[in-house]
Design an enzyme around this catalytic site. Sequence first.
Site, short mmCIF file in Angstrom:
data_model
loop_
_atom_site.label_atom_id
_atom_site.label_comp_id
_atom_site.label_asym_id
_atom_site.label_seq_id
_atom_site.Cartn_x
_atom_site.Cartn_y
_atom_site.Cartn_z
N ASP A 1 -4.14 -18.14 5.93
CA ASP A 1 -3.81 -18.55 4.55
C ASP A 1 -3.47 -20.03 4.41
OD1 ASP A 1 -4.09 -15.89 3.97
OD2 ASP A 1 -2.10 -15.64 3.07
N SER B 1 -3.30 -11.74 -11.20
CA SER B 1 -4.30 -11.56 -10.17
C SER B 1 -3.86 -10.42 -9.24
CB SER B 1 -4.51 -12.88 -9.44
OG SER B 1 -5.69 -12.82 -8.68
N TYR B 2 -4.35 -10.46 -7.98
CA TYR B 2 -4.06 -9.38 -7.03
C TYR B 2 -2.58 -8.93 -7.09
CZ TYR B 2 -8.03 -10.00 -3.58
OH TYR B 2 -9.21 -10.06 -2.90
N HIS C 1 -22.28 15.02 -1.25
CA HIS C 1 -22.00 15.63 -2.54
C HIS C 1 -20.85 16.62 -2.43
CE1 HIS C 1 -23.00 16.63 -6.62
NE2 HIS C 1 -23.04 17.92 -6.34
N LYS D 1 0.85 -1.21 0.00
CA LYS D 1 0.00 0.00 0.00
C LYS D 1 0.87 1.25 0.00
CE LYS D 1 -4.13 2.06 0.40
NZ LYS D 1 -4.89 2.32 1.60
N GLY E 1 1.82 -13.43 -14.06
CA GLY E 1 0.64 -13.62 -13.22
C GLY E 1 -0.36 -12.53 -13.54
N GLY F 1 0.69 -16.91 -7.64
CA GLY F 1 -0.04 -17.54 -6.54
C GLY F 1 0.88 -17.94 -5.40
#
Length: 486
Positions: free
Chosen positions: A324, A195-196, A462, A62, A193, A283
């Site tokens: 995991d 993915s994420y 808004h 991040k 790869g 992965g």
Amino acid sequence: MQITQEFDFFVIGGGSGGLAAAKQAASQGAKVGLADFVKPSPLGTKWGLGGTCVNVGCIPKKLMHFAALAGELRKDQVEAGWINADIKGKHDWNRMTENVRSHIKKLNFQYKNQLNNKEVKYYNKLAELEKSNIVKLIDKDGGVEFVKSKFILIAVGGRPSYPEDIPEIEKKVITSDDLFWLPNNPGKTLVVGASYVALECGGFLNGLGCDSSIMVRSILLRGFDQEIAGKIEDYMVESGIKFIKEAIPINIEVIEHNRRLVTWKQKGVQHSDTFDTVLIATGRKSDTSKLNLERVGVKTNKNGKIICTIDDRTSVANIYAIGDCVEGRPELTPTAIKCGQLLANRLFGGQKKMMCYQFIPTTVFTPLEYGCIGYSEEEAINKFTQNEIIIYHSIFKPLEWNLLESHYAQACMIKLIVMVSTRRVIGLHYLGPNAGEVVQGYAVAIKLGATKEQFDATIGIHPTCSEEILTLTAVKGIDNPQKEGC
Ligand code: FAD
Ligand code: NDP
């Protein structure tokens, strides 16, 4: 065998799940021990206490994603009227990684302190199961001790996996276990790869000025909404990232100047190019192979993931597993944490609450972020009939982008998937700035069973992107998603 300590609860793995479970069990009065040991990556990268998220996952990712977005802002600053915004300036990789590392080291230290404050006995040792209630602990010099525990929790997470068939691939490439700790800018990079990990890392590397290519074997973001995955690809291409589609690497050779000559097959045709770095993001596999699980009877599937019941129990009654390394669980930090805390509450706090895996929100931190909750369009159509669901959609342009020449007008999208019979919202997809921040609150509404009419009755703030979710009228298949005006 001499037992050096006895515990109520012994945790193997000091990552997101293990730390949360250990601290919670100690808060409930249990006598707790925890072993965490980082096996260096094949290139020798190692790190401290806290597991994947803190050291080689969510946190450095991040921060680097932010660093890349901060670079993009330089163009925005010019359009917003700032004079002397240096849009040609280069990025200093060393300065960024020094700051990232310094933050991680603070977190490593804080985790040690937290364990200490909760009186959790911490072992910086590699653990394996000796018996169903005895853990063998090995320190870095090979010294061994044995501890006994009434309950044992396995929370060893996973490690990157490598494509097979490329000789000595581990020595020629990096993975996410190395990327965040690289001393130098990786330069021209091939990410393998789709993915994420691949899209997030390929995205921020491009934003930091590296020439980035992403090699996709089949589709982007399997399991996610494919219309949105397509828009993510469009935005990344627009940002300068090259996609090599329907391709797999077949050989990697280290050539002069430490460059990598990569050969790949794309639709039956062989191609090659040279790169400074190859990042494998194909992965992860659970880190259970050296735990001696078979010896004590803990069952795993063929990929080494531990098979657990819904209450996190393995095939051995007093041994539990979370995070995991468990079959069928989402590989996300907040789910590992929540699972660990609930387990500790059940074992030592007399509570019964189980983890609920429905409507878990997630965000892919691609250059344009994608947050989602619940069913993708494909999953919903598979599970229900087309007549049972209605899909609202919108393509919108964030107000701020109207100041800027540089942003792609068709990029952002929202999709709500609604059950026709109950009007319940069962899927929310948002592709746009700050997706993680935008979708988090909606996860509460969806978890509570909110209907489309309740979304519509909620007053927006808004002008924000988030309010767009509350004003959807265009129905997919009938109305144009293009939003116009304020
Ligand atoms: P881990 O955090 O992997 O911890 C396991 C620990 O056990 C490690 O410290 C390991 O060294 C230790 N260990 C292993 N074997 C032994 C042993 N025998 N003895 C002692 N210790 C041992 N999730 C999100 O929610 N958001 C994100 O943005 C996000 N970004 C990510 C980015 C990347 C690049 C990656 C790779 C992952 C990301 N994730 C993200 C996923 C998240 O990091 C994991 O789901 C989470 O860390 C899993 O926690 P865990 O406790 O199961 O395992
Ligand atoms: P995934 O398992 O999600 O995806 C693996 C990717 O690699 C797929 O695109 C797959 O393609 C491809 N692939 C697999 N094997 C090969 C091969 N031999 N050759 C070429 N391509 C291959 O793994 P990730 O590492 O991206 O992520 C792991 C987990 O970490 C995620 O599931 C997620 O839960 C977590 N994570 C979460 C993040 C977040 O919350 N923001 C960020 C990063 C990770 P194919 O579709 O063809 O199989």
